[in-house]
Structure formats: structure tokens, C-alpha cells
Scaffold this motif. Structure first.
Motif, short mmCIF file in Angstrom:
data_model
loop_
_atom_site.label_atom_id
_atom_site.label_comp_id
_atom_site.label_asym_id
_atom_site.label_seq_id
_atom_site.Cartn_x
_atom_site.Cartn_y
_atom_site.Cartn_z
N LEU A 2 13.29 -45.17 -14.38
CA LEU A 2 14.19 -44.08 -13.62
C LEU A 2 14.16 -44.33 -12.34
CD1 LEU A 2 13.67 -40.90 -15.93
CD2 LEU A 2 15.58 -42.53 -16.13
N GLN A 3 13.41 -45.30 -11.86
CA GLN A 3 13.17 -45.21 -10.45
C GLN A 3 14.50 -45.29 -9.57
OE1 GLN A 3 9.92 -44.90 -9.06
NE2 GLN A 3 11.03 -44.93 -6.94
N ASP A 4 14.64 -44.36 -8.61
CA ASP A 4 16.06 -44.34 -7.60
C ASP A 4 17.34 -44.03 -8.50
OD1 ASP A 4 14.55 -44.84 -5.40
OD2 ASP A 4 14.56 -47.04 -5.83
N LYS A 5 17.39 -43.89 -10.04
CA LYS A 5 18.50 -43.46 -10.73
C LYS A 5 18.69 -42.09 -10.07
CE LYS A 5 18.93 -46.93 -13.51
NZ LYS A 5 19.93 -47.75 -13.40
N VAL A 6 20.20 -41.62 -9.86
CA VAL A 6 20.54 -40.42 -9.44
C VAL A 6 20.74 -39.69 -10.76
CG1 VAL A 6 22.43 -39.07 -8.08
CG2 VAL A 6 21.38 -41.06 -7.25
N CYS A 7 20.37 -38.23 -10.84
CA CYS A 7 20.26 -37.72 -12.28
C CYS A 7 20.61 -36.23 -11.80
CB CYS A 7 19.10 -37.76 -12.76
SG CYS A 7 19.06 -36.59 -14.46
N ILE A 8 21.74 -35.75 -12.35
CA ILE A 8 22.37 -34.29 -12.37
C ILE A 8 21.78 -33.64 -13.63
CG2 ILE A 8 24.30 -32.57 -12.11
CD1 ILE A 8 25.83 -34.89 -10.70
N PHE A 24 11.84 -36.39 -15.17
CA PHE A 24 12.66 -37.23 -14.58
C PHE A 24 12.30 -37.64 -12.92
CE2 PHE A 24 14.83 -37.24 -18.37
CZ PHE A 24 16.13 -38.14 -18.32
N ALA A 25 11.84 -36.30 -12.41
CA ALA A 25 11.46 -36.75 -10.97
C ALA A 25 10.04 -37.50 -11.01
CB ALA A 25 11.24 -35.23 -10.40
#
Length: 253
Positions: A2-8, A24-25
Motif C-alpha cells: 500500500l506504499q503511497d497509495k491514496v486511500c479515502i 492502511f496507514a
């Protein structure tokens, strides 16, 4: 992964949304948290180093503003996880009409709008993951939960349709359908039921809430976070339009 994936993550200040935001963070995602509870939202956002925005997602303008906020901050959205929701128990004849409107807007219209608004970003980059936190009540019904069950059944249909449309663009869309999860909301329901029926909290879980399930234990929020993470991984890239059932055998019979 998940590195650098932008997740709402909506509803990210407590319960399942919080567990997902934390997980996720921790794995390197750039998390954007939305919630109506501003003090709790601020505390969680600052603790996780996440971007955060107070939003009433029953309002169309707040749904649009949330996606705009994420795009302005990070220039893209990779993952959308729709968690925000409430539950009201009432017979149909007594159910307030304004409460029906609010619940449908929050738990069905908002996921549609947020999906619509993040779609161009995901389509442009040829990759996207949308996860709708559904419920066992997206598959079966219970009495006195007309708005909740209707919203969740609708969410199952939205998931399937969006999954079909997203496939050619590398966008997968799935919903997770758990039975009762150990959240502050459910803990409050357990206490109320125990008082009403004059039984222990353990009996409420086993004999009332999970009466139809084979596994008589509440699901931990962290379990849902791990399933969400799996759906965002390479191992989950061929899973779309599905309802991932985590119900302890509720629907097996």
C-alpha cells in the motif's frame, strides 16, 4: 503493497473505519479520513498523520468536497473505502420518513456519488480499488430494519454494477458483508438488549445477535481491515463485483 497509495476511508474516526485507517496507514498508504465527529476525527487524523475532513456524507456537496480535498492534496485517489453508516430499529409503520431519507442518502447514495467522483482518477491511472463496507443485511433481512436492509441490499447491487463497469479499466469494486462486528455502536446495542431482556451481555451475543450463526463470537474490526487489505492486494486483483461474506456461517443454512 500500500506504499503511497491514496486511500479515502469514510467513517474513519471509530469502529471499522478506524481499524481500516490504522491498518492502511501502518502499511504506508496516504490515508484521507472523513467523519462527522470532528473532535474524534481530529484526534485520529493527527495520531495517524493522515489527512482528514469533517463531512456529512448524507449531503451531495460534502461527498464532492471530500473527493476534491483528496485530489487537491494528493493529485489522485487509488482506493475508496465506504464505511460510514448508522442503524435505526423501528417498525415500518413508525419509521420516520426523514430518517429513511437520511439513511438511504448516507449508506447508498453517498457510496454511489463517491464512486462516481473518484472514477476518473482511477480510470486515468488504470488502477483502482473500491470497497463498500456492507453487512450480512445486504444479503438477508431482519425485521424492524427497513431502511438499513434496503440501503445494504442496494449497496450489493451497486457493487456488482460498478464491478462490471470497472473491469476494463483495472478498477475492482467489492463489498464486505460481515455479521456483527465489535464496535462502540454494537457494544451499546448489546448493553441495551441485556437490560431489556434481563440477560447477560454474553447471552445477548449468543442467543439474540448471533442466533443464526455457527460461530457465536463478534468479529473484530481488525479482521475486516485485513480482508479489505487483501482485496487491495495483487492476490485480489481478479475479485470484483463480489460480496465477501464474513458471517460465522449465518447464511450457510
Amino acid at each position: 503493497m500500500l506504499q503511497d497509495k491514496v486511500c479515502i476511508v469514510t467513517g474513519g474516526a471509530s469502529g471499522i473505519g478506524l481499524a481500516i485507517a490504522e491498518s492502511f496507514a501502518k502499511d504506508g498508504a496516504k490515508v484521507v479520513i472523513a467523519d462527522i465527529n470532528e473532535p474524534k476525527l481530529k484526534e485520529v487524523g493527527e495520531r495517524l498523520g493522515a489527512a482528514y475532513m469533517k463531512a456529512d456524507l448524507s449531503k451531495r456537496e460534502d461527498c464532492k468536497a471530500l473527493v476534491d480535498f483528496a485530489l487537491e492534496r494528493f493529485s489522485k485517489v487509488d482506493i475508496l473505502i465506504n464505511v460510514a453508516g448508522i442503524q435505526t430499529v423501528s417498525p415500518i409503520e413508525d419509521f420516520p420518513e426523514d430518517k429513511w431519507d437520511f439513511m438511504i442518502n448516507l449508506m447508498l447514495t453517498a457510496p454511489f456519488l463517491l464512486t462516481k467522483y473518484v472514477w476518473p482518477s482511477m480510470k486515468e491511472q488504470g488502477w483502482g480499488r473500491i470497497i463498500n463496507l456492507n453487512s450480512i443485511h445486504g444479503l438477508v433481512a431482519s425485521e424492524f430494519k427497513s431502511a438499513y436492509v434496503s440501503a445494504k441490499h442496494g449497496l450489493s447491487g451497486l457493487t456488482k454494477t460498478a464491478g462490471l463497469e470497472g473491469g476494463p479499466y483495472g478498477i475492482t469494486v467489492n463489498s464486505i458483508c460481515p455479521a456483527y462486528v465489535r464496535t462502540p455502536l454494537v457494544d451499546g446495542q448489546i448493553a441495551d438488549q441485556a437490560k431489556t431482556h434481563g440477560i447477560s451481555k454474553e447471552e445477548v451475543v449468543e442467543k439474540i445477535m448471533l442466533q443464526k450463526a455457527a460461530v457465536k463470537k463478534l468479529i473484530e474490526p481488525e479482521t475486516i481491515a485485513e480482508v479489505a487489505k487483501f482485496l487491495c492486494s495483487d492476490a485480489g486483483k481478479h475479485i470484483t463485483g463480489s460480496t465477501m461474506t464474513i458471517d460465522g456461517g449465518w447464511t450457510a443454512g
